[in-house]
Design an enzyme around this catalytic site. Sequence first.
Site, short mmCIF file in Angstrom:
data_model
loop_
_atom_site.label_atom_id
_atom_site.label_comp_id
_atom_site.label_asym_id
_atom_site.label_seq_id
_atom_site.Cartn_x
_atom_site.Cartn_y
_atom_site.Cartn_z
N THR A 1 -0.42 -1.15 -0.67
CA THR A 1 -1.10 -2.44 -0.55
C THR A 1 -2.55 -2.10 -0.19
O THR A 1 -2.82 -0.99 0.25
CB THR A 1 -0.51 -3.29 0.58
OG1 THR A 1 -0.61 -2.58 1.80
CG2 THR A 1 0.95 -3.62 0.33
N THR A 2 -3.53 -2.89 -0.32
CA THR A 2 -3.61 -4.29 -0.73
C THR A 2 -4.55 -4.35 -1.93
O THR A 2 -5.50 -3.58 -2.00
CB THR A 2 -4.15 -5.14 0.45
OG1 THR A 2 -3.26 -5.04 1.55
CG2 THR A 2 -4.39 -6.59 0.06
#
Length: 282
Positions: free
Chosen positions: A49-50
């Site tokens: 992520t992100t």
Amino acid sequence: MEQEVNRGLPSTFLTFHSSSFVELLKEYDPTLLPAKRAAETFGEAPHGTTIVAATFAGGVLLAGDRRTTMGNLIAGRDVDKLTITDDYSAVGFAGTVGISIDMTRLFVVELEHYEKIEGVPLSLEGKSNRLAAIVKGNLPMANAGMVSIPLFIGYDLEASDPARAGRIVSFDAIGARYEEKSGYQSIGSGSPFAKSSLKKLHDPGSDDAATLSALIEALYDAADDDSATGGPDMVRRIFPTAIRITAEGAYRYTEEELAAVADAVVARRSADEPGVRSFTAS
């Protein structure tokens, strides 16, 4: 002569009539698809992520942090989660890294295969539909916790207004696609914080430089509250990656360009009173 040329090729390659490489794999050997390959190595795997994206006047930008995690551990600090998929599109993935890599590679081949068979590239909507089908094909592994979610960006060559031709498409775990009308989006564990940041920083009428700065700052905010997201690492000089799509095509920002933007963002944030964001009316 024809028999000599075709010698050694499976009959599927000679009789299959479809512009979809995914459908060809299903017919020839389904075990080569990402979901089948992942099932063989099921277990705890790194997650990434992100990812953030935002439009600007004349195009669209995609950026991603570099951290991957495995449980409560940091599995990697310099992973590139973004891929230029063709001249006018790119994709970033959040979720199980191994599946994400396989799905991205399959999507790139899918686009190339279609263009070779049909003689023309897929439309932007066609590209996002093909990606949705690939995501849907991973549903069995998603149900087992091995989720991989893409964020797709592209430039619509058929748009009536070139200044608003940048497109962002997000997906859910079962393959449903959603074109983002707000002009920005984020996926991954840090997405709530990144989207909150972009809600205040994003300006669809700004240029690519201002938009890139906003995306880096959004990742900075996400990393501030989400342990799975890695912000600019000033000690190791590891910075987020970013891709720009315009009418001129796709462009991947260099390490030097990203370092300069990250340095400016960190310097600006460091100048603020600790824990407080200062905003100045223009």
